[in-house]
Design a protein around this motif. Sequence first.
Motif, mmCIF file in Angstrom:
data_model
loop_
_atom_site.group_PDB
_atom_site.id
_atom_site.type_symbol
_atom_site.label_atom_id
_atom_site.label_comp_id
_atom_site.label_asym_id
_atom_site.label_seq_id
_atom_site.Cartn_x
_atom_site.Cartn_y
_atom_site.Cartn_z
ATOM 1 N N VAL A 101 34.761 42.207 34.543
ATOM 2 C CA VAL A 101 34.921 41.748 33.164
ATOM 3 C C VAL A 101 36.019 40.691 33.119
ATOM 4 N N LEU A 102 37.243 41.074 33.438
ATOM 5 C CA LEU A 102 38.354 40.105 33.461
ATOM 6 C C LEU A 102 38.380 39.354 34.791
ATOM 7 N N TRP A 103 38.346 40.117 35.869
ATOM 8 C CA TRP A 103 38.284 39.499 37.202
ATOM 9 C C TRP A 103 36.824 39.421 37.610
ATOM 10 N N LYS A 104 36.236 38.256 37.498
ATOM 11 C CA LYS A 104 34.812 38.129 37.825
ATOM 12 C C LYS A 104 34.661 37.899 39.323
ATOM 13 N N CYS A 105 33.808 38.706 39.943
ATOM 14 C CA CYS A 105 33.608 38.588 41.388
ATOM 15 C C CYS A 105 32.148 38.317 41.675
#
Lengths: 133, 451
Positions: free
Chosen positions: A70-74
Amino acid sequence: MTFTIGTRAVWFIRTVTTVSVVTVAVVVRERWTTVVCAILGTALWQLAALICRRFYGLVSDTTVRLRYGVLWKCETIVPLSAIRSIEQWIPPFARFSDTCMVILRFAGGNLRLPLLSEQTATALVERLQQKEK
Amino acid sequence: MTCRPHLSYAVYGIARFWWIWLFPLWRSVTAKPLPLREWLPILVLLTYTIFRFFRCRYCLQESKDGNFHSVEVRQGIWLRHTTHLCAEDAASVEVECTPLLWLLGGRRVRISTTGLRRRADVLLYLSRSHAKRLFVTEPSTPRERGSVWRIVVFALSGSNAAVGLLSVSPLLRQMARSLRDFITQTVTDTTGNRVWTTLPPLLQTGGMLLLAGWAFSAIRTFLRYVGFSAARTNDHLCLRSGWFTRRDIRIDCDKVMAFEVRQTLMMRILQVYTAVVTAAGYGRDVGARPVLVAAADRGTMYRERYRLLPSFSDTPCDGITCHAPFSYIGMPLLTFAVWGMTVLKGVWWRPLSIFGLFLCAWWLLVRILGFQQAGYGRTDTVTQLSYPRGLALHRVTILNRAVDCLTVIRNPWQRYRGLCTVRVRCFGEKHRQHRVKGISYEKWQKKNTLL
Protein backbone atom coordinates in the motif's frame (compact mmCIF):
# COMPACT_ATOMS: atom_id res chain seq x y z
CA MET A 1 -3.06 -15.86 -16.18
CA THR A 2 -3.69 -13.43 -13.33
CA PHE A 3 -4.20 -14.12 -9.65
CA THR A 4 -5.26 -12.11 -6.59
CA ILE A 5 -6.18 -12.73 -2.97
CA GLY A 6 -9.49 -14.53 -2.60
CA THR A 7 -12.64 -12.68 -1.46
CA ARG A 8 -13.24 -15.03 1.44
CA ALA A 9 -9.69 -14.45 2.66
CA VAL A 10 -10.42 -10.72 2.85
CA TRP A 11 -13.50 -11.32 5.00
CA PHE A 12 -11.58 -13.81 7.13
CA ILE A 13 -8.85 -11.23 7.85
CA ARG A 14 -11.44 -8.56 8.57
CA THR A 15 -13.23 -10.87 10.99
CA VAL A 16 -10.05 -11.85 12.81
CA THR A 17 -8.89 -8.23 13.23
CA THR A 18 -12.34 -7.07 14.37
CA VAL A 19 -12.63 -9.88 16.92
CA SER A 20 -9.14 -9.10 18.26
CA VAL A 21 -9.87 -5.41 18.65
CA VAL A 22 -13.26 -6.03 20.27
CA THR A 23 -11.71 -8.53 22.68
CA VAL A 24 -9.12 -5.97 23.78
CA ALA A 25 -11.82 -3.34 24.27
CA VAL A 26 -14.00 -5.72 26.30
CA VAL A 27 -11.15 -6.93 28.48
CA VAL A 28 -9.75 -3.49 29.27
CA ARG A 29 -13.17 -1.75 29.59
CA GLU A 30 -11.84 1.74 29.70
CA ARG A 31 -13.34 4.66 27.78
CA TRP A 32 -10.28 5.86 25.91
CA THR A 33 -9.15 2.32 25.11
CA THR A 34 -12.57 1.67 23.60
CA VAL A 35 -12.32 4.82 21.45
CA VAL A 36 -8.81 3.88 20.30
CA CYS A 37 -9.92 0.32 19.56
CA ALA A 38 -12.86 1.60 17.56
CA ILE A 39 -10.64 3.84 15.45
CA LEU A 40 -8.03 1.11 15.07
CA GLY A 41 -10.67 -1.44 14.16
CA THR A 42 -12.09 0.81 11.45
CA ALA A 43 -8.65 1.54 10.08
CA LEU A 44 -7.68 -2.15 10.03
CA TRP A 45 -11.01 -3.03 8.38
CA GLN A 46 -10.26 -0.68 5.49
CA LEU A 47 -6.54 -1.51 5.39
CA ALA A 48 -7.19 -5.24 5.05
CA ALA A 49 -9.33 -4.61 1.97
CA LEU A 50 -6.77 -2.19 0.55
CA ILE A 51 -3.87 -4.61 1.02
CA CYS A 52 -5.80 -7.41 -0.64
CA ARG A 53 -6.89 -5.16 -3.51
CA ARG A 54 -3.29 -4.07 -4.17
CA PHE A 55 -2.07 -7.66 -4.34
CA TYR A 56 -1.97 -8.62 -8.00
CA GLY A 57 -0.03 -11.29 -9.87
CA LEU A 58 0.52 -12.26 -13.48
CA VAL A 59 2.02 -15.34 -15.11
CA SER A 60 3.28 -14.60 -18.62
CA ASP A 61 5.17 -16.83 -21.05
CA THR A 62 8.52 -16.04 -19.45
CA THR A 63 8.00 -14.58 -15.99
CA VAL A 64 5.90 -14.48 -12.85
CA ARG A 65 5.17 -10.90 -11.78
CA LEU A 66 3.76 -9.88 -8.45
CA ARG A 67 2.66 -6.41 -7.32
CA TYR A 68 1.75 -5.70 -3.70
CA GLY A 69 1.99 -3.08 -1.00
CA VAL A 70 0.00 0.00 0.00
CA LEU A 71 2.57 2.59 1.12
CA TRP A 72 5.67 0.69 0.04
CA LYS A 73 4.78 -0.60 -3.40
CA CYS A 74 6.80 -3.63 -4.46
CA GLU A 75 7.01 -5.40 -7.77
CA THR A 76 8.78 -8.75 -7.97
CA ILE A 77 9.70 -10.48 -11.23
CA VAL A 78 10.86 -14.09 -11.31
CA PRO A 79 11.78 -15.74 -14.62
CA LEU A 80 10.05 -19.08 -15.09
CA SER A 81 13.39 -20.67 -15.93
CA ALA A 82 14.68 -19.77 -12.44
CA ILE A 83 11.95 -21.61 -10.55
CA ARG A 84 13.31 -24.87 -9.10
CA SER A 85 10.31 -26.11 -7.14
CA ILE A 86 6.72 -25.15 -6.35
CA GLU A 87 5.06 -25.76 -2.98
CA GLN A 88 1.42 -25.42 -2.03
CA TRP A 89 0.59 -25.02 1.67
CA ILE A 90 -2.93 -25.33 3.03
CA PRO A 91 -3.43 -23.97 6.60
CA PRO A 92 -5.66 -25.71 9.16
CA PHE A 93 -8.38 -23.01 8.94
CA ALA A 94 -8.54 -23.25 5.14
CA ARG A 95 -12.13 -24.48 5.30
CA PHE A 96 -13.29 -21.16 6.77
CA SER A 97 -10.92 -18.82 5.01
CA ASP A 98 -10.41 -20.59 1.66
CA THR A 99 -6.71 -19.65 1.75
CA CYS A 100 -3.62 -21.31 0.38
CA MET A 101 -0.02 -20.30 0.14
CA VAL A 102 2.07 -21.06 -2.92
CA ILE A 103 5.85 -20.85 -2.57
CA LEU A 104 8.04 -20.60 -5.65
CA ARG A 105 11.60 -21.63 -4.77
CA PHE A 106 14.56 -20.54 -6.85
CA ALA A 107 18.31 -20.81 -6.24
CA GLY A 108 18.61 -17.45 -4.51
CA GLY A 109 15.54 -17.67 -2.29
CA ASN A 110 11.79 -17.99 -2.65
CA LEU A 111 8.68 -16.04 -3.51
CA ARG A 112 5.64 -16.46 -1.31
CA LEU A 113 2.13 -15.96 -2.65
CA PRO A 114 -0.13 -15.95 0.41
CA LEU A 115 -3.90 -15.94 0.85
CA LEU A 116 -4.77 -17.28 -2.59
CA SER A 117 -8.02 -19.18 -2.88
CA GLU A 118 -7.61 -22.93 -3.24
CA GLN A 119 -8.95 -22.88 -6.77
CA THR A 120 -6.59 -20.08 -7.81
CA ALA A 121 -3.60 -21.77 -6.15
CA THR A 122 -4.29 -25.08 -7.89
CA ALA A 123 -4.73 -23.39 -11.26
CA LEU A 124 -1.52 -21.42 -10.74
CA VAL A 125 0.50 -24.51 -9.84
CA GLU A 126 -0.85 -26.38 -12.86
CA ARG A 127 -0.03 -23.47 -15.14
CA LEU A 128 3.54 -23.23 -13.80
CA GLN A 129 4.02 -26.97 -14.14
CA GLN A 130 2.83 -26.80 -17.75
CA LYS A 131 5.36 -24.06 -18.47
CA GLU A 132 8.14 -26.17 -16.95
CA LYS A 133 7.32 -29.00 -19.32
CA MET B 1 41.68 -47.79 -12.28
CA THR B 2 41.06 -48.55 -8.62
CA CYS B 3 43.50 -47.30 -6.02
CA ARG B 4 43.83 -46.37 -2.38
CA PRO B 5 43.98 -42.74 -1.26
CA HIS B 6 47.34 -41.15 -0.60
CA LEU B 7 48.86 -41.33 2.91
CA SER B 8 47.85 -37.71 3.51
CA TYR B 9 44.24 -38.98 3.78
CA ALA B 10 45.20 -40.69 7.06
CA VAL B 11 47.30 -37.75 8.27
CA TYR B 12 44.49 -35.25 7.73
CA GLY B 13 42.01 -37.73 9.19
CA ILE B 14 44.01 -37.68 12.43
CA ALA B 15 44.59 -33.92 12.32
CA ARG B 16 40.83 -33.33 12.02
CA PHE B 17 40.43 -34.54 15.63
CA TRP B 18 43.25 -32.44 17.05
CA TRP B 19 41.07 -31.55 20.03
CA ILE B 20 41.25 -35.22 21.17
CA TRP B 21 44.99 -35.82 21.03
CA LEU B 22 46.38 -32.34 21.68
CA PHE B 23 45.70 -32.20 25.44
CA PRO B 24 47.17 -35.62 26.43
CA LEU B 25 50.17 -34.93 24.20
CA TRP B 26 50.78 -31.59 25.87
CA ARG B 27 50.45 -33.13 29.30
CA SER B 28 52.88 -35.92 28.49
CA VAL B 29 55.46 -33.34 27.41
CA THR B 30 55.06 -30.96 30.35
CA ALA B 31 54.16 -33.35 33.19
CA LYS B 32 55.12 -36.93 34.24
CA PRO B 33 54.29 -39.76 31.78
CA LEU B 34 50.56 -40.42 31.54
CA PRO B 35 48.91 -43.77 32.38
CA LEU B 36 47.68 -45.91 29.50
CA ARG B 37 44.00 -45.04 30.04
CA GLU B 38 44.70 -41.41 29.14
CA TRP B 39 46.25 -42.51 25.85
CA LEU B 40 43.17 -44.58 25.03
CA PRO B 41 41.28 -41.88 23.05
CA ILE B 42 44.34 -41.33 20.86
CA LEU B 43 44.76 -45.06 20.25
CA VAL B 44 41.08 -45.37 19.34
CA LEU B 45 41.36 -42.41 16.99
CA LEU B 46 44.47 -43.83 15.33
CA THR B 47 42.86 -47.23 14.88
CA TYR B 48 39.69 -45.71 13.46
CA THR B 49 41.65 -43.54 11.00
CA ILE B 50 43.85 -46.41 9.85
CA PHE B 51 40.80 -48.61 9.29
CA ARG B 52 39.11 -45.84 7.35
CA PHE B 53 42.21 -45.37 5.24
CA PHE B 54 42.44 -49.06 4.34
CA ARG B 55 38.71 -49.28 3.60
CA CYS B 56 38.66 -46.28 1.27
CA ARG B 57 38.88 -46.83 -2.49
CA TYR B 58 39.03 -44.44 -5.43
CA CYS B 59 38.02 -45.62 -8.88
CA LEU B 60 39.28 -43.00 -11.34
CA GLN B 61 38.51 -43.27 -15.01
CA GLU B 62 40.43 -41.34 -17.61
CA SER B 63 39.20 -40.08 -20.92
CA LYS B 64 41.01 -40.77 -24.20
CA ASP B 65 43.14 -37.63 -23.90
CA GLY B 66 44.30 -38.66 -20.41
CA ASN B 67 42.12 -36.21 -18.45
CA PHE B 68 39.69 -36.95 -15.69
CA HIS B 69 36.48 -38.62 -16.93
CA SER B 70 34.69 -39.90 -13.82
CA VAL B 71 35.36 -40.92 -10.24
CA GLU B 72 33.79 -43.30 -7.78
CA VAL B 73 34.70 -42.97 -4.10
CA ARG B 74 33.87 -45.75 -1.65
CA GLN B 75 34.52 -45.01 2.01
CA GLY B 76 33.26 -45.55 5.53
CA ILE B 77 33.66 -48.38 8.05
CA TRP B 78 30.21 -49.15 9.47
CA LEU B 79 28.21 -47.03 7.08
CA ARG B 80 29.66 -47.54 3.63
CA HIS B 81 28.79 -44.91 1.08
CA THR B 82 29.72 -44.53 -2.54
CA THR B 83 29.84 -41.30 -4.50
CA HIS B 84 29.83 -41.19 -8.29
CA LEU B 85 30.71 -38.10 -10.22
CA CYS B 86 31.33 -37.41 -13.93
CA ALA B 87 33.63 -34.77 -15.31
CA GLU B 88 30.81 -33.11 -17.26
CA ASP B 89 28.88 -32.53 -14.01
CA ALA B 90 31.87 -30.97 -12.27
CA ALA B 91 31.49 -27.20 -12.08
CA SER B 92 34.89 -26.65 -10.49
CA VAL B 93 38.00 -28.62 -9.59
CA GLU B 94 40.49 -27.33 -7.04
CA VAL B 95 43.89 -28.92 -6.48
CA GLU B 96 45.46 -27.79 -3.25
CA CYS B 97 49.04 -28.21 -2.04
CA THR B 98 49.70 -27.17 1.56
CA PRO B 99 53.21 -27.39 3.06
CA LEU B 100 52.24 -30.65 4.79
CA LEU B 101 50.93 -32.12 1.54
CA TRP B 102 54.11 -31.01 -0.22
CA LEU B 103 56.20 -32.84 2.41
CA LEU B 104 54.11 -35.99 2.04
CA GLY B 105 54.11 -35.79 -1.76
CA GLY B 106 50.34 -35.59 -2.01
CA ARG B 107 47.62 -33.28 -3.29
CA ARG B 108 44.06 -32.58 -2.13
CA VAL B 109 41.47 -32.37 -4.89
CA ARG B 110 38.03 -30.85 -4.33
CA ILE B 111 35.43 -31.44 -7.03
CA SER B 112 32.20 -29.47 -6.77
CA THR B 113 28.99 -29.57 -8.75
CA THR B 114 26.32 -26.88 -8.77
CA GLY B 115 24.35 -28.45 -5.94
CA LEU B 116 23.45 -26.89 -2.61
CA ARG B 117 25.59 -28.98 -0.26
CA ARG B 118 27.77 -27.09 2.15
CA ARG B 119 30.93 -29.01 1.28
CA ALA B 120 32.58 -30.12 -1.94
CA ASP B 121 30.87 -33.14 -3.54
CA VAL B 122 34.06 -35.18 -3.72
CA LEU B 123 37.31 -34.77 -1.77
CA LEU B 124 40.28 -36.81 -2.97
CA TYR B 125 43.80 -37.28 -1.59
CA LEU B 126 46.08 -38.28 -4.45
CA SER B 127 49.79 -38.44 -5.13
CA ARG B 128 51.37 -35.43 -6.78
CA SER B 129 51.93 -37.07 -10.14
CA HIS B 130 48.46 -38.61 -10.25
CA ALA B 131 46.71 -35.35 -9.43
CA LYS B 132 48.81 -33.41 -11.91
CA ARG B 133 48.13 -35.88 -14.72
CA LEU B 134 44.37 -35.96 -14.20
CA PHE B 135 43.39 -32.55 -12.92
CA VAL B 136 46.04 -29.96 -13.70
CA THR B 137 46.09 -28.93 -17.33
CA GLU B 138 48.38 -26.21 -18.56
CA PRO B 139 46.33 -23.78 -20.65
CA SER B 140 47.20 -23.20 -24.28
CA THR B 141 47.00 -19.40 -23.87
CA PRO B 142 49.67 -17.72 -21.75
CA ARG B 143 48.95 -16.96 -18.14
CA GLU B 144 48.67 -13.36 -17.10
CA ARG B 145 50.47 -12.86 -13.80
CA GLY B 146 49.61 -10.20 -11.22
CA SER B 147 52.05 -7.44 -10.33
CA VAL B 148 53.78 -8.13 -7.00
CA TRP B 149 53.71 -4.46 -6.03
CA ARG B 150 49.95 -4.22 -6.55
CA ILE B 151 49.40 -7.39 -4.58
CA VAL B 152 51.39 -5.86 -1.71
CA VAL B 153 49.18 -2.78 -1.85
CA PHE B 154 46.05 -4.95 -2.00
CA ALA B 155 47.25 -7.01 0.98
CA LEU B 156 47.88 -3.88 3.05
CA SER B 157 44.64 -2.11 2.18
CA GLY B 158 42.17 -4.63 0.79
CA SER B 159 40.43 -5.50 4.01
CA ASN B 160 38.37 -2.81 5.75
CA ALA B 161 38.40 -4.82 8.97
CA ALA B 162 42.19 -5.10 8.96
CA VAL B 163 42.62 -1.38 8.26
CA GLY B 164 40.14 -0.77 11.07
CA LEU B 165 42.34 -2.78 13.44
CA LEU B 166 45.28 -0.66 12.39
CA SER B 167 43.44 2.57 13.18
CA VAL B 168 42.04 1.35 16.53
CA SER B 169 45.52 0.29 17.71
CA PRO B 170 46.95 3.80 18.28
CA LEU B 171 43.69 4.78 19.98
CA LEU B 172 44.09 2.00 22.55
CA ARG B 173 47.70 2.93 23.16
CA GLN B 174 46.73 6.57 23.62
CA MET B 175 44.04 5.45 26.09
CA ALA B 176 46.71 3.50 28.00
CA ARG B 177 48.92 6.59 28.25
CA SER B 178 46.06 8.85 29.36
CA LEU B 179 44.91 6.32 31.93
CA ARG B 180 48.43 5.98 33.35
CA ASP B 181 48.62 9.76 33.83
CA PHE B 182 45.14 9.79 35.38
CA ILE B 183 46.06 7.01 37.85
CA THR B 184 49.34 8.56 39.04
CA GLN B 185 47.64 11.91 39.62
CA THR B 186 44.29 10.89 41.06
CA VAL B 187 44.20 7.36 42.52
CA THR B 188 45.95 7.26 45.88
CA ASP B 189 44.62 4.26 47.85
CA THR B 190 46.49 0.97 47.51
CA THR B 191 43.59 -1.23 46.39
CA GLY B 192 42.40 1.21 43.76
CA ASN B 193 45.94 1.64 42.55
CA ARG B 194 46.37 -2.12 42.23
CA VAL B 195 43.17 -2.42 40.15
CA TRP B 196 43.75 0.60 37.97
CA THR B 197 47.41 -0.09 37.25
CA THR B 198 46.48 -3.34 35.49
CA LEU B 199 44.43 -1.46 32.89
CA PRO B 200 47.14 0.50 31.01
CA PRO B 201 49.26 -2.60 30.26
CA LEU B 202 46.11 -4.42 29.13
CA LEU B 203 45.18 -1.60 26.78
CA GLN B 204 48.77 -1.40 25.54
CA THR B 205 48.77 -5.15 24.88
CA GLY B 206 45.39 -4.84 23.15
CA GLY B 207 46.79 -2.18 20.85
CA MET B 208 49.80 -4.34 19.98
CA LEU B 209 47.53 -7.32 19.33
CA LEU B 210 45.39 -5.29 16.94
CA LEU B 211 48.52 -4.19 15.10
CA ALA B 212 49.62 -7.81 14.94
CA GLY B 213 46.15 -8.71 13.64
CA TRP B 214 46.47 -6.24 10.78
CA ALA B 215 49.97 -7.51 9.97
CA PHE B 216 48.76 -11.12 10.05
CA SER B 217 45.87 -10.30 7.71
CA ALA B 218 48.20 -8.47 5.30
CA ILE B 219 50.74 -11.33 5.26
CA ARG B 220 47.99 -13.92 4.82
CA THR B 221 46.46 -12.04 1.90
CA PHE B 222 49.88 -11.53 0.31
CA LEU B 223 50.79 -15.21 0.60
CA ARG B 224 47.41 -16.17 -0.81
CA TYR B 225 47.64 -14.02 -3.92
CA VAL B 226 51.34 -13.76 -4.70
CA GLY B 227 52.08 -15.74 -7.82
CA PHE B 228 48.46 -15.37 -8.92
CA SER B 229 47.86 -16.10 -12.59
CA ALA B 230 44.81 -16.66 -14.74
CA ALA B 231 44.24 -18.19 -18.15
CA ARG B 232 41.47 -19.65 -20.20
CA THR B 233 41.52 -22.98 -21.99
CA ASN B 234 38.56 -23.95 -24.16
CA ASP B 235 35.62 -23.65 -21.77
CA HIS B 236 37.50 -23.51 -18.51
CA LEU B 237 39.13 -20.84 -16.43
CA CYS B 238 42.48 -21.89 -14.95
CA LEU B 239 43.46 -19.93 -11.86
CA ARG B 240 46.63 -20.45 -9.87
CA SER B 241 47.49 -18.70 -6.64
CA GLY B 242 49.33 -18.97 -3.36
CA TRP B 243 52.86 -19.42 -2.15
CA PHE B 244 52.78 -21.65 0.90
CA THR B 245 49.48 -23.17 -0.07
CA ARG B 246 49.35 -23.51 -3.83
CA ARG B 247 45.90 -23.76 -5.41
CA ASP B 248 45.12 -24.72 -8.99
CA ILE B 249 41.48 -24.06 -9.74
CA ARG B 250 39.64 -25.01 -12.87
CA ILE B 251 36.15 -23.56 -13.32
CA ASP B 252 33.65 -24.28 -16.06
CA CYS B 253 33.00 -20.95 -17.80
CA ASP B 254 29.32 -21.83 -18.26
CA LYS B 255 28.95 -21.87 -14.49
CA VAL B 256 30.27 -18.34 -14.02
CA MET B 257 27.22 -16.24 -13.24
CA ALA B 258 28.51 -12.88 -12.12
CA PHE B 259 31.62 -10.73 -12.34
CA GLU B 260 32.18 -8.31 -9.47
CA VAL B 261 34.70 -5.53 -9.03
CA ARG B 262 35.28 -4.59 -5.41
CA GLN B 263 37.23 -1.62 -4.08
CA THR B 264 37.78 -0.26 -0.60
CA LEU B 265 38.55 3.44 -0.20
CA MET B 266 42.27 2.82 0.24
CA MET B 267 42.32 0.73 -2.93
CA ARG B 268 40.50 3.51 -4.75
CA ILE B 269 43.10 6.05 -3.64
CA LEU B 270 45.93 3.72 -4.66
CA GLN B 271 44.17 2.75 -7.93
CA VAL B 272 44.08 -0.98 -7.26
CA TYR B 273 41.17 -3.11 -8.48
CA THR B 274 40.10 -6.62 -7.50
CA ALA B 275 37.62 -8.73 -9.43
CA VAL B 276 35.88 -11.87 -8.24
CA VAL B 277 33.46 -14.14 -10.04
CA THR B 278 30.49 -16.06 -8.78
CA ALA B 279 30.78 -19.62 -10.00
CA ALA B 280 27.87 -21.85 -9.10
CA GLY B 281 29.15 -24.67 -6.93
CA TYR B 282 32.58 -23.23 -6.04
CA GLY B 283 33.62 -22.13 -2.60
CA ARG B 284 30.98 -23.85 -0.52
CA ASP B 285 33.58 -25.12 1.97
CA VAL B 286 35.08 -21.80 2.86
CA GLY B 287 32.43 -19.41 1.55
CA ALA B 288 34.94 -17.69 -0.73
CA ARG B 289 34.41 -16.69 -4.33
CA PRO B 290 37.22 -17.20 -6.82
CA VAL B 291 39.36 -14.20 -7.58
CA LEU B 292 39.80 -13.54 -11.28
CA VAL B 293 41.99 -10.46 -11.00
CA ALA B 294 43.91 -10.25 -7.73
CA ALA B 295 45.19 -6.68 -7.89
CA ALA B 296 45.53 -4.67 -11.06
CA ASP B 297 45.01 -1.24 -12.51
CA ARG B 298 41.79 -0.41 -14.31
CA GLY B 299 43.01 -1.05 -17.84
CA THR B 300 44.49 -4.44 -16.97
CA MET B 301 41.37 -5.49 -15.16
CA TYR B 302 39.05 -4.79 -18.10
CA ARG B 303 41.52 -6.33 -20.51
CA GLU B 304 41.58 -9.49 -18.39
CA ARG B 305 37.81 -9.56 -18.28
CA TYR B 306 37.64 -9.39 -22.06
CA ARG B 307 40.29 -12.09 -22.42
CA LEU B 308 38.92 -14.54 -19.83
CA LEU B 309 35.16 -13.89 -19.86
CA PRO B 310 34.19 -12.10 -23.09
CA SER B 311 30.48 -12.68 -22.42
CA PHE B 312 30.74 -10.21 -19.52
CA SER B 313 32.30 -7.49 -21.62
CA ASP B 314 29.02 -6.49 -23.25
CA THR B 315 28.39 -3.83 -20.63
CA PRO B 316 25.67 -1.21 -21.02
CA CYS B 317 26.91 2.21 -22.01
CA ASP B 318 23.68 4.10 -21.18
CA GLY B 319 23.02 3.05 -17.61
CA ILE B 320 20.50 4.72 -15.29
CA THR B 321 22.22 6.89 -12.71
CA CYS B 322 21.11 7.57 -9.17
CA HIS B 323 19.11 10.71 -8.34
CA ALA B 324 18.71 10.35 -4.58
CA PRO B 325 21.91 11.39 -2.82
CA PHE B 326 20.40 11.29 0.66
CA SER B 327 19.48 7.64 0.33
CA TYR B 328 23.22 6.95 0.30
CA ILE B 329 24.79 9.71 2.33
CA GLY B 330 21.92 10.56 4.71
CA MET B 331 22.88 8.24 7.57
CA PRO B 332 26.66 8.80 7.34
CA LEU B 333 26.09 12.56 7.23
CA LEU B 334 23.89 12.41 10.30
CA THR B 335 26.38 10.33 12.31
CA PHE B 336 29.19 12.61 11.12
CA ALA B 337 27.26 15.61 12.41
CA VAL B 338 26.61 13.91 15.77
CA TRP B 339 30.27 12.99 16.27
CA GLY B 340 31.29 16.47 15.13
CA MET B 341 29.10 17.94 17.90
CA THR B 342 30.71 15.63 20.49
CA VAL B 343 34.17 16.83 19.39
CA LEU B 344 33.19 20.51 19.48
CA LYS B 345 31.33 20.32 22.78
CA GLY B 346 33.82 17.94 24.40
CA VAL B 347 31.01 15.66 25.57
CA TRP B 348 33.12 12.49 25.65
CA TRP B 349 36.79 11.71 25.97
CA ARG B 350 38.42 13.67 23.15
CA PRO B 351 40.55 10.98 21.42
CA LEU B 352 37.47 8.72 21.24
CA SER B 353 35.35 11.53 19.75
CA ILE B 354 38.02 12.30 17.14
CA PHE B 355 38.30 8.62 16.29
CA GLY B 356 34.52 8.36 15.88
CA LEU B 357 34.55 11.46 13.67
CA PHE B 358 37.31 9.97 11.55
CA LEU B 359 35.37 6.73 11.07
CA CYS B 360 32.22 8.63 10.07
CA ALA B 361 34.20 10.77 7.65
CA TRP B 362 35.60 7.59 6.10
CA TRP B 363 32.09 6.13 5.80
CA LEU B 364 30.74 9.38 4.33
CA LEU B 365 33.50 9.53 1.73
CA VAL B 366 32.82 5.94 0.66
CA ARG B 367 29.12 6.69 0.34
CA ILE B 368 29.73 9.85 -1.67
CA LEU B 369 31.92 7.95 -4.11
CA GLY B 370 29.35 5.15 -4.14
CA PHE B 371 26.55 7.57 -4.97
CA GLN B 372 28.57 9.07 -7.83
CA GLN B 373 29.08 5.71 -9.47
CA ALA B 374 25.72 4.11 -8.44
CA GLY B 375 23.56 3.00 -11.31
CA TYR B 376 21.72 0.28 -13.18
CA GLY B 377 22.21 -0.90 -16.73
CA ARG B 378 20.94 -3.73 -18.87
CA THR B 379 21.75 -5.17 -22.30
CA ASP B 380 20.51 -8.30 -24.05
CA THR B 381 23.03 -10.46 -22.22
CA VAL B 382 24.01 -8.81 -18.94
CA THR B 383 22.66 -6.67 -16.12
CA GLN B 384 25.06 -4.33 -14.37
CA LEU B 385 24.63 -2.71 -10.96
CA SER B 386 26.96 -0.32 -9.16
CA TYR B 387 26.43 0.42 -5.47
CA PRO B 388 28.28 0.91 -2.20
CA ARG B 389 27.91 -1.77 0.46
CA GLY B 390 29.36 -1.17 3.91
CA LEU B 391 32.74 0.47 3.40
CA ALA B 392 33.41 -0.88 -0.10
CA LEU B 393 32.35 -0.01 -3.65
CA HIS B 394 30.93 -2.74 -5.84
CA ARG B 395 30.23 -3.05 -9.55
CA VAL B 396 28.50 -6.29 -10.47
CA THR B 397 27.85 -7.66 -13.94
CA ILE B 398 25.34 -10.51 -13.95
CA LEU B 399 24.27 -12.67 -16.85
CA ASN B 400 20.56 -12.16 -17.54
CA ARG B 401 19.96 -15.91 -17.45
CA ALA B 402 21.42 -15.97 -13.94
CA VAL B 403 19.04 -13.36 -12.55
CA ASP B 404 16.67 -15.31 -10.32
CA CYS B 405 14.57 -12.55 -8.87
CA LEU B 406 14.19 -8.85 -9.56
CA THR B 407 12.34 -6.69 -7.02
CA VAL B 408 11.43 -3.04 -7.46
CA ILE B 409 10.41 -1.13 -4.34
CA ARG B 410 8.93 2.37 -4.21
CA ASN B 411 8.24 4.10 -0.91
CA PRO B 412 5.86 7.11 -0.85
CA TRP B 413 8.69 9.65 -1.25
CA GLN B 414 10.19 7.72 -4.18
CA ARG B 415 6.74 7.47 -5.81
CA TYR B 416 6.42 11.25 -5.54
CA ARG B 417 9.80 11.77 -7.20
CA GLY B 418 9.41 8.98 -9.77
CA LEU B 419 12.26 6.92 -8.34
CA CYS B 420 12.63 3.34 -7.15
CA THR B 421 15.01 0.83 -5.52
CA VAL B 422 16.01 -2.23 -7.55
CA ARG B 423 17.10 -5.45 -5.85
CA VAL B 424 18.54 -8.38 -7.77
CA ARG B 425 19.15 -11.95 -6.65
CA CYS B 426 21.47 -14.08 -8.69
CA PHE B 427 21.86 -17.84 -9.17
CA GLY B 428 24.78 -19.22 -7.21
CA GLU B 429 24.91 -16.48 -4.57
CA LYS B 430 22.48 -18.01 -2.08
CA HIS B 431 20.82 -15.18 -0.16
CA ARG B 432 23.05 -12.32 -1.23
CA GLN B 433 21.27 -9.38 -2.87
CA HIS B 434 22.51 -6.54 -5.02
CA ARG B 435 20.65 -3.28 -4.45
CA VAL B 436 20.66 0.09 -6.15
CA LYS B 437 18.60 2.92 -4.65
CA GLY B 438 17.14 6.06 -6.15
CA ILE B 439 17.03 5.34 -9.90
CA SER B 440 14.32 6.57 -12.25
CA TYR B 441 11.35 4.20 -12.36
CA GLU B 442 10.30 5.25 -15.84
CA LYS B 443 13.76 4.62 -17.27
CA TRP B 444 13.97 1.29 -15.49
CA GLN B 445 10.65 0.21 -17.03
CA LYS B 446 11.86 1.16 -20.53
CA LYS B 447 15.04 -0.88 -20.04
CA ASN B 448 13.15 -3.95 -18.88
CA THR B 449 10.35 -4.11 -21.46
CA LEU B 450 11.34 -7.66 -22.36
CA LEU B 451 10.65 -8.90 -18.85
